[in-house]
Scaffold this active site. Structure first.
Site, PDB file in Angstrom:
ATOM      1  N   ASP A  78      18.962  22.283  -7.062  1.00 36.82           N
ATOM      2  CA  ASP A  78      19.178  23.464  -7.912  1.00 36.82           C
ATOM      3  C   ASP A  78      20.186  24.406  -7.263  1.00 36.82           C
ATOM      4  OD1 ASP A  78      18.888  25.372  -9.908  1.00 36.82           O
ATOM      5  OD2 ASP A  78      17.034  26.195  -9.067  1.00 36.82           O
ATOM      6  N   LYS A  80      23.019  25.354  -9.031  1.00 40.18           N
ATOM      7  CA  LYS A  80      23.647  26.099 -10.143  1.00 40.18           C
ATOM      8  C   LYS A  80      25.173  26.167 -10.008  1.00 40.18           C
ATOM      9  CE  LYS A  80      19.549  28.910 -11.171  1.00 40.18           C
ATOM     10  NZ  LYS A  80      18.632  28.554 -10.070  1.00 40.18           N
TER      11      LYS A  80
END
Ligand code: C5P
Length: 248
Positions: A78, A80
């Site tokens: 994660d 992003k």
């Protein structure tokens, strides 16, 4: 509701019947590999997917991802990603080589960027590129200040549509957004939902939280749970309790 949102065709795929063990993602929000591995050992067989976010990745680098993958765990990376398409594609390609099962990109990076990420992962078809739509920390006045007019829900829906049209396998969204995403865009994509607290548990610092069962009922395919499991006296028991709440 924005005017002409294209509907995503289902093609029969649905996440409705996913095994509860495949739905649970444990967030390893710690700053050392030792602390992360301690949690993984304590959770044992109760979960198989772990989220490595920017804290742990920045502290420990790709070795923690390699170690988790080598020990048979699925990794949700994660980070992003949000940059020019070439850079995001190159990063997604490296994540593919690391063997991650899921990774995140910002939907607001444009269709070109999303497509670059998806294409870079094509050698590993089971890798799910997931789009972050609107961060749950943002409210309508924050969106207004950066020129995004309208309601949060409309922005989420618009960004999710762009993500799915460009090949993303799903989105990260709150349970509050999941209902509308399912009704507008169908079943054929994953909705990964954080902000989940076990029924009867302590809500800690989360204001808008839902129980695991509420998240699944709202259309979430996966739930991300961090501190309720990682800070529990018995993480495996807590994970099992969550699994039982979603039908295991
Ligand atoms: O609060 P908890 O420890 O369960 O958070 C797990 C993960 O979910 C964290 O990595 C956090 O970044 C993410 N999260 C989120 N949006 C929220 C709450 C948590 O993305 N509203």
């Amino acid at each position: 509701m924005p005017a002409a949102l294209p509907r995503i065709r289902d093609g029969g795929l649905t996440y409705r019947n996913l095994d509860p063990r495949q739905r649970l993602i444990v967030a390893l929000d710690v700053s050392t590999a030792a602390a992360a591995q301690k949690i993984v050992a304590a959770v044992g067989e109760s979960a198989s997917t772990y989220k490595v976010g920017m804290q742990l990745y920045t502290a420990e680098g790709p070795s923690i991802v390699r170690d988790l993958v080598a020990s048979g765990k699925r990794v949700f990376l994660d980070l992003k990603y949000h940059d020019i398409p070439n850079t995001v594609g190159a990063a997604a390609s490296e994540a593919t080589r690391l063997g991650v099962s899921m990774l995140t990109v910002h939907a607001s990076g444009s269709g070109k960027m999303l497509k670059a990420a998806v294409e870079a992962t094509s050698t590993r078809p089971e890798l799910m590129v997931l789009a972050v739509t609107v961060l749950t920390s943002m409210d309508e006045s924050d969106l207004d200040k950066i020129g995004m007019r309208g309601t949060i829900q409309d922005s989420v829906l618009r960004l999710a549509s762009i993500a799915l049209e460009n090949g993303c396998k799903g989105v990260v969204a709150s349970a509050h957004e999941a209902l509308r995403l399912r009704s507008e865009l169908g079943e054929a994509f994953a909705i990964v939902t954080p902000g989940v607290r076990p029924a009867g548990g302590n809500v800690a610092d989360q204001v808008r939280v839902v129980t695991p069962a509420q998240a699944i009922a709202s259309g979430a395919s996966h739930i991300v749970v961090g501190r309720p499991i990682t800070e529990a006296a018995d993480p495996a028991a807590e994970a099992r309790a969550i699994l039982s709440q979603i039908g295991a």
